[in-house]
Design an enzyme around this catalytic site. Structure first.
Site, PDB file in Angstrom:
ATOM      1  N   ASP A 102       7.813  88.431   8.891  1.00 46.89           N
ATOM      2  CA  ASP A 102       6.838  88.722   8.622  1.00 46.89           C
ATOM      3  C   ASP A 102       6.959  90.040   8.947  1.00 46.89           C
ATOM      4  O   ASP A 102       7.818  91.012   8.696  1.00 46.89           O
ATOM      5  CB  ASP A 102       5.275  88.420  10.049  1.00 46.89           C
ATOM      6  N   ASP A 236       4.330  80.024   1.083  1.00 50.35           N
ATOM      7  CA  ASP A 236       3.482  81.032   1.993  1.00 50.35           C
ATOM      8  C   ASP A 236       3.100  81.815   0.683  1.00 50.35           C
ATOM      9  O   ASP A 236       3.613  82.116  -0.455  1.00 50.35           O
ATOM     10  CB  ASP A 236       4.717  81.876   2.655  1.00 50.35           C
ATOM     11  N   HIS A 264       3.781  80.306   5.640  1.00 46.00           N
ATOM     12  CA  HIS A 264       4.766  81.504   6.251  1.00 46.00           C
ATOM     13  C   HIS A 264       5.065  81.115   7.653  1.00 46.00           C
ATOM     14  O   HIS A 264       5.963  81.751   8.031  1.00 46.00           O
ATOM     15  CB  HIS A 264       3.916  82.700   6.004  1.00 46.00           C
TER      16      HIS A 264
END
Length: 289
Positions: A102, A236, A264
């Protein structure tokens, strides 16, 4: 819920940073950098899997997890890169394998570019380190000044939603994982970092964070001197496969493993497979066919 590992703290100029440090101090460090809205807990399974032969180090960004709020109001990408650079210097880490997820990608790669000689390999999991190729509406709504801040900081909707929207597991993450990820974010002030991460997503070229992302992307070619492993959850909706393709264009020598049924939170959705790939990468073994 405290960290499942012994807590360590280091005082940076901007605040006291919490981190996990497992394994022998003389072993090669694996530095794990989380994104939003998680903390070092996200890496718990990987820490347990590599600490026998490596030094497993996982940070909590200031304002996140069990770290202090930043004294310098440093919630921007540039500030977080500065914090991580200082952390690495304080611990005098070298021969680092950097593992990012991320927002941890932009932060970790931005820090690594400052002192590239400290790093020996990269592992990228559903992340980005370049201007956003798109802006999901679900995140755009959360950055509005009044409604968004109240939803994210007041009601904790961003972090709560992630426990089921960032995974492909039916019904969302298991209860223990959900509670662990949400545990530090139990008040308005403790959730400020979550909102500020969202608010810092740039939309204009003149914004400092956009300029930093442009610079990081232009320097990604410098990582071609290192072994790179990219592990991607292909379902994702945030760091979509387009992000993977951007990395592949800059790092053509990287090995890529796609997980077609993972989202994700790829560490949660494909835990055993991801850990296996990382462990083989660390050990220098040939990938499984």
């Amino acid at each position: 819920m405290p960290s499942p590992f012994a807590s360590q703290f280091v005082d940076l100029g901007a605040g006291c940073m919490h981190y996990v440090d497992e394994g022998e101090s003389g072993n090669s460090p694996v530095l794990m950098v989380h994104g939003n809205p998680t903390w070092s807990y996200y890496w718990r399974h990987l820490i347990g899997a590599v600490r026998d032969r490596y030094r497993a180090v996982a940070v909590d960004h200031l304002g996140c997890g069990m770290s202090e709020l930043p004294r310098d109001e440093g919630y921007t990408l540039d500030a977080r890169i500065d914090h991580l650079v200082e952390f690495v210097r304080k611990l005098d880490l070298s021969a680092i394998t950097l593992v990012v997820h991320d927002w941890g990608g932009a932060i970790g790669l931005g820090a690594a570019l400052r002192e590239l000689d400290r790093y020996r390999a990269l592992v990228l999991l559903n992340t980005g380190a370049f201007p956003p190729p798109y802006f999901p509406w679900r995140i755009r709504v959360c950055r509005t000044p009044l409604v968004g801040r109240f939803a994210v900081q007041g009601l904790n909707l961003f972090a709560r939603a992630a426990t089921w929207m960032a995974t492909t597991q039916r019904g969302g993450l298991p209860t223990e994982a959900r509670r662990g990820l949400l545990a530090p974010y139990n008040s308005w002030s403790r959730r400020r970092a979550i909102y500020e991460f969202v608010a810092d997503i740039p939309t204009r070229d003149d914004e400092p964070t956009m300029q930093r992302l442009i610079q990081i992307e232009s320097d990604l070619h410098r990582f071609n001197s290192l072994p790179v492993l990219m592990l991607w959850g292909m379902k994702d909706w945030c760091f979509r496969p387009e992000c993977l393709k951007i990395f592949q264009s800059h790092l053509p020598g990287a090995r890529t493993v796609e997980f077609p049924d993972a989202g994700h939170f790829v560490m949660e959705d494909a835990r055993d497979e991801v850990i296996g790939e990382i462990r083989r990468f660390l050990d220098g073994e040939s990938p499984q066919q």
